[in-house]
Design an enzyme around this catalytic site. Structure first.
Site, mmCIF file in Angstrom:
data_model
loop_
_atom_site.group_PDB
_atom_site.id
_atom_site.type_symbol
_atom_site.label_atom_id
_atom_site.label_comp_id
_atom_site.label_asym_id
_atom_site.label_seq_id
_atom_site.Cartn_x
_atom_site.Cartn_y
_atom_site.Cartn_z
ATOM 1 N N GLN A 124 -85.031 6.278 -43.242
ATOM 2 C CA GLN A 124 -84.387 4.980 -43.446
ATOM 3 C C GLN A 124 -83.499 4.599 -42.264
ATOM 4 O O GLN A 124 -82.458 5.217 -42.050
ATOM 5 C CB GLN A 124 -83.531 5.046 -44.722
ATOM 6 C CG GLN A 124 -82.794 3.767 -45.059
ATOM 7 C CD GLN A 124 -81.853 3.944 -46.241
ATOM 8 O OE1 GLN A 124 -81.355 5.035 -46.470
ATOM 9 N NE2 GLN A 124 -81.609 2.885 -46.978
ATOM 10 N N GLY A 125 -83.881 3.576 -41.529
ATOM 11 C CA GLY A 125 -83.100 3.139 -40.371
ATOM 12 C C GLY A 125 -82.281 1.903 -40.686
ATOM 13 O O GLY A 125 -82.589 0.801 -40.213
ATOM 14 N N TYR A 126 -81.261 2.089 -41.504
ATOM 15 C CA TYR A 126 -80.357 0.973 -41.825
ATOM 16 C C TYR A 126 -79.081 1.077 -40.993
ATOM 17 O O TYR A 126 -78.787 0.237 -40.176
ATOM 18 C CB TYR A 126 -79.967 1.024 -43.317
ATOM 19 C CG TYR A 126 -80.899 0.316 -44.275
ATOM 20 C CD1 TYR A 126 -82.268 0.239 -44.033
ATOM 21 C CD2 TYR A 126 -80.413 -0.264 -45.441
ATOM 22 C CE1 TYR A 126 -83.106 -0.406 -44.933
ATOM 23 C CE2 TYR A 126 -81.249 -0.910 -46.343
ATOM 24 C CZ TYR A 126 -82.581 -0.976 -46.090
ATOM 25 O OH TYR A 126 -83.402 -1.610 -46.989
ATOM 26 N N SER A 127 -78.281 2.159 -41.235
ATOM 27 C CA SER A 127 -76.936 2.252 -40.661
ATOM 28 C C SER A 127 -76.956 2.386 -39.146
ATOM 29 O O SER A 127 -77.865 2.989 -38.571
ATOM 30 C CB SER A 127 -76.200 3.461 -41.241
ATOM 31 O OG SER A 127 -76.202 3.393 -42.626
ATOM 32 N N GLU A 242 -82.514 2.417 -54.431
ATOM 33 C CA GLU A 242 -81.944 3.661 -53.904
ATOM 34 C C GLU A 242 -80.788 4.125 -54.777
ATOM 35 O O GLU A 242 -80.705 5.288 -55.149
ATOM 36 C CB GLU A 242 -81.460 3.429 -52.460
ATOM 37 C CG GLU A 242 -80.764 4.642 -51.855
ATOM 38 C CD GLU A 242 -80.290 4.421 -50.416
ATOM 39 O OE1 GLU A 242 -80.535 3.335 -49.864
ATOM 40 O OE2 GLU A 242 -79.691 5.349 -49.859
ATOM 41 N N SER A 380 -70.988 3.180 -49.843
ATOM 42 C CA SER A 380 -69.867 3.983 -50.360
ATOM 43 C C SER A 380 -69.420 3.480 -51.738
ATOM 44 O O SER A 380 -69.668 2.327 -52.110
ATOM 45 C CB SER A 380 -68.695 3.944 -49.378
ATOM 46 O OG SER A 380 -68.083 2.679 -49.475
ATOM 47 N N ASN A 381 -68.739 4.358 -52.479
ATOM 48 C CA ASN A 381 -68.342 3.999 -53.845
ATOM 49 C C ASN A 381 -67.344 2.837 -53.878
ATOM 50 O O ASN A 381 -67.324 2.054 -54.830
ATOM 51 C CB ASN A 381 -67.794 5.230 -54.575
ATOM 52 C CG ASN A 381 -68.927 6.170 -54.971
ATOM 53 O OD1 ASN A 381 -70.076 5.979 -54.565
ATOM 54 N ND2 ASN A 381 -68.620 7.169 -55.773
ATOM 55 N N GLU A 382 -66.535 2.704 -52.813
ATOM 56 C CA GLU A 382 -65.611 1.550 -52.771
ATOM 57 C C GLU A 382 -66.423 0.252 -52.734
ATOM 58 O O GLU A 382 -66.114 -0.719 -53.432
ATOM 59 C CB GLU A 382 -64.706 1.613 -51.526
ATOM 60 C CG GLU A 382 -63.652 2.702 -51.550
ATOM 61 C CD GLU A 382 -64.194 4.064 -51.116
ATOM 62 O OE1 GLU A 382 -65.389 4.146 -50.746
ATOM 63 O OE2 GLU A 382 -63.436 5.050 -51.166
HETATM 64 C C1 LIG Z 1 -75.161 12.357 -45.750
HETATM 65 C C2 LIG Z 1 -75.448 10.919 -45.425
HETATM 66 C C3 LIG Z 1 -76.748 10.488 -45.338
HETATM 67 C C4 LIG Z 1 -77.028 9.168 -44.987
HETATM 68 N N1 LIG Z 1 -78.339 8.787 -44.823
HETATM 69 C C5 LIG Z 1 -78.614 7.564 -44.343
HETATM 70 C C6 LIG Z 1 -79.966 7.213 -44.023
HETATM 71 O O1 LIG Z 1 -80.906 7.989 -44.202
HETATM 72 N N2 LIG Z 1 -80.191 5.997 -43.496
HETATM 73 C C7 LIG Z 1 -79.201 5.091 -43.287
HETATM 74 O O2 LIG Z 1 -79.500 3.994 -42.838
HETATM 75 N N3 LIG Z 1 -77.901 5.387 -43.580
HETATM 76 C C8 LIG Z 1 -77.601 6.608 -44.095
HETATM 77 N N4 LIG Z 1 -76.274 6.942 -44.366
HETATM 78 C C9 LIG Z 1 -75.234 5.991 -44.041
HETATM 79 C C10 LIG Z 1 -74.464 5.449 -45.238
HETATM 80 O O3 LIG Z 1 -75.207 4.487 -45.922
HETATM 81 C C11 LIG Z 1 -73.126 4.905 -44.689
HETATM 82 O O4 LIG Z 1 -72.394 6.023 -44.229
HETATM 83 C C12 LIG Z 1 -72.331 4.165 -45.733
HETATM 84 O O5 LIG Z 1 -72.953 2.938 -46.031
HETATM 85 C C13 LIG Z 1 -70.873 3.918 -45.291
HETATM 86 O O6 LIG Z 1 -70.816 3.313 -44.049
HETATM 87 P P1 LIG Z 1 -69.906 3.887 -42.838
HETATM 88 O O7 LIG Z 1 -70.199 5.358 -42.725
HETATM 89 O O8 LIG Z 1 -70.151 3.017 -41.654
HETATM 90 O O9 LIG Z 1 -68.422 3.738 -43.338
HETATM 91 P P2 LIG Z 1 -67.463 2.488 -43.138
HETATM 92 O O10 LIG Z 1 -68.170 1.235 -43.492
HETATM 93 O O11 LIG Z 1 -66.840 2.580 -41.782
HETATM 94 O O12 LIG Z 1 -66.381 2.758 -44.262
HETATM 95 C C14 LIG Z 1 -65.294 3.672 -44.092
HETATM 96 C C15 LIG Z 1 -64.467 3.648 -45.388
HETATM 97 O O13 LIG Z 1 -63.922 2.342 -45.591
HETATM 98 C C16 LIG Z 1 -64.316 1.832 -46.863
HETATM 99 N N5 LIG Z 1 -64.584 0.391 -46.772
HETATM 100 C C17 LIG Z 1 -65.280 -0.243 -45.794
HETATM 101 N N6 LIG Z 1 -65.339 -1.575 -46.061
HETATM 102 C C18 LIG Z 1 -64.670 -1.774 -47.235
HETATM 103 C C19 LIG Z 1 -64.403 -2.909 -48.037
HETATM 104 N N7 LIG Z 1 -64.816 -4.124 -47.706
HETATM 105 N N8 LIG Z 1 -63.703 -2.738 -49.184
HETATM 106 C C20 LIG Z 1 -63.268 -1.504 -49.566
HETATM 107 N N9 LIG Z 1 -63.487 -0.380 -48.834
HETATM 108 C C21 LIG Z 1 -64.179 -0.517 -47.689
HETATM 109 C C22 LIG Z 1 -65.581 2.571 -47.204
HETATM 110 O O14 LIG Z 1 -65.824 2.605 -48.576
HETATM 111 C C23 LIG Z 1 -65.288 3.948 -46.641
HETATM 112 O O15 LIG Z 1 -64.531 4.710 -47.534
HETATM 113 C C24 LIG Z 1 -75.974 8.251 -44.755
HETATM 114 C C25 LIG Z 1 -74.641 8.688 -44.869
HETATM 115 C C26 LIG Z 1 -74.376 9.996 -45.192
HETATM 116 C C27 LIG Z 1 -72.944 10.427 -45.283
#
Ligand SMILES: Cc1cc2nc3c(=O)[nH]c(=O)nc-3n(C[C@H](O)[C@H](O)[C@H](O)COP(=O)(O)OP(=O)(O)OC[C@H]3O[C@@H](n4cnc5c(N)ncnc54)[C@H](O)[C@@H]3O)c2cc1C
Length: 395
Positions: A124-127, A242, A380-382
């Site tokens: 999955q190439g999202y993030s 998902e 994330s859960n938030e």
């Molecule tokens: C083990 C693992 C596997 C993963 N696998 C994949 C994958 O296969 N493909 C893929 O595309 N992605 C993958 N991800 C990425 C995952 O979807 C992102 O890490 C996730 O969406 C959070 O984004 P971020 O890490 O950029 O955190 P950030 O967006 O930088 O967030 C940091 C913190 O701030 C909080 N936050 C941010 N914005 C808000 C808001 N508006 N309101 C309240 N709180 C907020 C977040 O909840 C979090 O606690 C994976 C992540 C992990 C840890």
């Protein structure tokens, strides 16, 4: 939904058990697997596919088994009890539903059987760096050049990309339009020149996630799903699928029953009283059990909704939050049960090394660290709480 299992349901359960006894024998049932051997994983996936059981939620016309929600529930429960590998979520829970819902006939013919049978391992190439929660801000660009897109950018946290044959990618195809109207959903062969995968090792010691770099990667236009710049719609649809798959209720039940077993095992505690006799410990276990039961009923309600023709909606965010919290609480309790033996990092002991404590303690710390990811991935859960506030509570 009738939760009393009928005679037919029990026969169905027995059929699953017989299959598992033959194909996932007792010696494989050794607890949760967090490391993945590609060949073993594919072999298991193919076995289920050959039986027609690999994609319980897919419509029958695309290879689903046509089960009722109760049958799906029984199947998931028996799979968890037998501690099998999960089937590859990227194939079955993510890109598959996008392809059978939004792709053209040619793409369906080309990709669905291979996805179902794991002839293609998807990732999955999202993030991207800086675009996780704020996914629409992604910057990987795809510029049209004749019959191809030329893709440049980078993806991160790409789970098991080291094993993947193809990646489904969100790319920016319009630099002028609003973020949500400038994204497309592209399928990219990982063997295309210009793709580099670099490992990220997590704090649990696993190699699950990676960085993926795309430099002048030429992708045929025929690999675009749906319409150009409409990818955000498909991306959100995929995320709901998902998230509903992340709850892991049955896996939690299995982990909790293992924990109860160990905490009640007199032989592990010598003269000391067993943990299950400790009122405070019992309270913690009971609280988890009650929350798990509530989650299970919520999941069953969602399944019943599916039976009535509703796809997974915003309630998948509830399943995601509660399921992942429970997974973390159980892993925390497993460390408590291991006690001091959880302190040395014993991950990946070889056959010649002796663990410093009983067997159940070996992976307790690594499992605890690994589970920290669950409240982050899949959104994330938030962020899930924000979705619930908006889409369910109308705030
Ligand atoms: C083990 C693992 C596997 C993963 N696998 C994949 C994958 O296969 N493909 C893929 O595309 N992605 C993958 N991800 C990425 C995952 O979807 C992102 O890490 C996730 O969406 C959070 O984004 P971020 O890490 O950029 O955190 P950030 O967006 O930088 O967030 C940091 C913190 O701030 C909080 N936050 C941010 N914005 C808000 C808001 N508006 N309101 C309240 N709180 C907020 C977040 O909840 C979090 O606690 C994976 C992540 C992990 C840890």
């Amino acid at each position: 939904m009738d939760l009393a299992f009928t005679k037919e349901n029990e026969e169905f359960r027995q059929e699953i058990r017989d299959f598992l006894d033959e194909n996932w024998p007792e010696e494989k049932r050794t607890g949760e697997v967090t490391e993945f051997g590609r060949d073993e994983y594919i072999a298991w996936h193919k076995k289920l596919a050959a039986k027609g059981w690999v994609a319980p939620s897919w419509p029958k016309e695309y290879g689903g088994p046509g089960w009722t929600p109760t049958q799906k529930y029984i199947f998931a429960e028996e799979m968890a009890k037998a501690e099998t590998f999960n089937v590859l979520p990227f194939n079955i829970g993510m890109v598959g539903p996008v392809i059978y819902t939004f792709a053209n006939e040619e793409q369906k013919k080309r990709f669905l059987p291979a996805t179902l049978n794991c002839d293609i391992w998807w990732c999955q190439g999202y993030s991207e760096p800086g675009s996780g929660s704020d996914l629409a801000s992604l910057r990987t660009k795809a510029v049209r050049d004749g019959d191809h897109y030329v893709v440049n950018g980078s993806k991160t946290w790409t789970t098991l990309a080291q094993h993947a044959d193809w990646i489904f990618c969100l790319v920016k195809t319009d630099s002028e339009a609003k973020a949500q109207e400038s994204i497309s959903f592209l399928l990219i062969d990982m063997k295309t020149p210009g793709i580099t995968v670099r490992p990220i090792i997590t704090m649990g010691g696993d190699h699950e996630v990676n960085e993926v770099f795309l430099e002048d990667v030429r992708v045929p236009v025929e690999n675009l799903i749906g319409e150009e710049n409409k990818g955000w719609t498909y991306a959100k649809f995929l995320l709901m699928h998902e998230r509903s798959g992340i709850a892991g209720t049955h896996v939690c039940k299995k982990a909790l029953s293992r924990l109860r077993e160990v905490a009640s095992d007199k032989s592990l505690y010598g003269d000391a009283p067993i943990l299950m006799d400790d009122a405070e410990f019992r309270r913690k276990v009971s609280e988890i059990e009650m929350d798990l039961m509530a989650l299970e009923y919520t999941e069953l309600r969602a399944l019943a909704g599916e039976e009535a023709g509703k796809g997974p909606g915003a309630e998948s965010s509830i399943l995601k939050i509660r399921g992942t919290e429970l997974q973390q609480r159980i892993s925390h309790l497993a460390v408590e049960v291991a006690g001091y033996y959880a302190m040395p990092f014993q991950r990946g002991l070889t056959g010649n090394e002796t663990p410093s404590g009983p067997e159940h303690t070996v992976d307790a710390a690594a499992g605890y660290f690994n589970k920290r990811k669950t409240s982050i991935y899949g959104g994330s859960n938030e962020i899930q709480r924000n979705i619930i506030a908006k889409a369910i509570l109308g705030l």
